[in-house]
Design an enzyme around this catalytic site. Structure first.
Site, PDB file in Angstrom:
ATOM      1  N   ASP A  11       0.864  -1.182   0.000  1.00 14.22           N
ATOM      2  CA  ASP A  11       0.000   0.000   0.000  1.00 14.22           C
ATOM      3  C   ASP A  11       0.900   1.232   0.000  1.00 14.22           C
ATOM      4  OD1 ASP A  11      -2.186   1.606   0.157  1.00 14.22           O
ATOM      5  OD2 ASP A  11      -2.741   1.090   2.209  1.00 14.22           O
ATOM      6  N   ASP A 106      -2.781   2.468  -6.168  1.00 14.82           N
ATOM      7  CA  ASP A 106      -1.736   2.537  -5.141  1.00 14.82           C
ATOM      8  C   ASP A 106      -1.689   1.346  -4.193  1.00 14.82           C
ATOM      9  OD1 ASP A 106      -4.153   3.201  -4.008  1.00 14.82           O
ATOM     10  OD2 ASP A 106      -3.323   4.691  -2.653  1.00 14.82           O
ATOM     11  N   GLU A 107      -2.457   0.289  -4.504  1.00 14.58           N
ATOM     12  CA  GLU A 107      -2.327  -0.900  -3.640  1.00 14.58           C
ATOM     13  C   GLU A 107      -2.584  -2.167  -4.430  1.00 14.58           C
ATOM     14  OE1 GLU A 107      -5.258  -1.657  -0.562  1.00 14.58           O
ATOM     15  OE2 GLU A 107      -6.601  -0.167  -1.409  1.00 14.58           O
TER      16      GLU A 107
END
Length: 355
Positions: A11, A106-107
């Site tokens: 993350d 973003d993860e």
């Protein structure tokens, strides 16, 4: 018994804001947020850690954030840049495994069970990935390592920002027993409150409970809470994620209360939805979309959705749904209208043999 998996959840730390600070180092120690402006009734997409100290957080309305902290530096969303950086991050992941399930820009989950690098140690792989992201892209990432997906996700949040947390197979039982139910993905404020009212605070509390109690109270999600509380998560990392729906929504410049205003907004959104469907599902004709939905967000930020199956994809049918869901207003003004469709399942077209 399943083969024990090694799952990493990566993350990125306040991703959009971090990219902006990298592009302009003068912003590094200043409270910044990325999001829509007040005029567009925008919300914060993300904010950096200095801004969070003032109580700001993602999904907070920009107007509210600026009232709370007038000196906030607000930057517009630069999606092209974030997608480009996200692609670079994914390329780093691919050095270790192709078994990657992105959750957003973003993860992502990575299954490194069969990975040979770093002597096959998921912890060392996670550390190496974090180091490469930092050295090559000058951004920080947090990582969670565990044998189960939901635990890897919880673990990545334990030592944020720029940290790592590992739950080994032998530690799962003890970790889960004391885990607050509020940490389980999907348990929000409302569900958390209901669980507390039932005297349930940790997964250990749920372990003493019969599954039917949770099923009766929360339906299908009750089963998930029960399974996670017993350290059960059979979900595999799925690299071939399939899109389930297409939608379009808009936060209105001014709250509305009149159904006619709602219909005007719907008329505006409908052609945009049509375009999005054609772009996302070019091979599926519009008449195959048979499950429609309308979403409203009220002035108190409560959200409600109404769906109908076995209906034609037509403007009129969305209007019928809008009129029905409008009844839920109960005197409240509306700040967001959304339309959505569920993507029909693609049946394998079997070619009949003539012979």
């Amino acid at each position: 018994m399943h083969k024990l998996r090694k799952i990493i959840h990566i993350d990125m730390d306040c991703f959009y804001a971090a990219v902006e600070m990298r592009e302009n180092p003068a912003l590094r120690d200043k409270p910044i947020a990325v999001g829509g402006g007040v005029q567009q009734r925008g919300v914060l997409t993300t904010c950096n850690y200095p801004a969070r100290k003032f109580g700001l957080h993602s999904a907070m309305p920009t107007g509210q954030a600026l009232k709370l902290f007038p000196d906030l530096i607000l930057l517009p969303v630069n999606m092209t840049l974030y997608k480009q950086v996200s692609h670079q991050i994914k390329q780093i992941f691919h050095r270790y495994t192709d078994n990657i399930e992105p959750l957003s820009l973003d993860e992502a989950y990575l299954d490194v069970t069969d990975c040979v690098q770093c002597s096959g140690s998921a912890t060392w792989i996670a550390e190496e990935i974090r180091r490469e992201i930092f050295n090559e892209l000058h951004l920080t990432a947090s990582a969670g390592v565990a044998p189960l997906k939901f635990l890897a996700k919880i673990a990545s949040d334990q030592n944020k920002p720029n940290g790592i947390f590992v739950i080994t197979p032998g530690e799962v039982d003890n970790f889960v027993k004391t885990l607050p139910l509020s940490k389980i993905p999907g348990v929000g404020k409302v569900t958390g409150q209901k669980l507390l009212q039932m005297g349930l605070k940790t997964c250990g509390d749920v372990q003493k409970l019969d599954l039917t109690v949770l099923l009766n109270r929360f339906g299908k999600f009750g089963q998930r809470i029960w399974q996670y509380s017993h350290g059960i998560d059979e979900r595999e990392v799925q690299p071939h994620w399939q899109r389930k729906s297409v939608g379009v929504e808009d936060t209105l410049l001014r709250n509305i209360t009149d159904i006619e205003q709602g219909i005007v907004e719907l008329e505006r959104l409908y052609p945009i939805l049509e375009q999005r469907i054609k772009r996302a599902c070019p091979d599926i004709p519009l008449e195959r979309f048979r499950k429609l939905g309308v979403k409203l967000k009220f002035e108190d930020f409560q959200v409600t959705t109404l769906e109908k199956s076995a209906v034609e994809f037509k403007r009129e049918n969305f209007i019928v749904l809008l009129r029905q869901i409008w009844q839920r207003r109960q005197g409240r003004a509306i700040r967001l209208v959304g339309l959505q469709v569920t993507i029909p399942e693609q049946k394998a077209e079997q070619q009949m043999s003539l012979w």
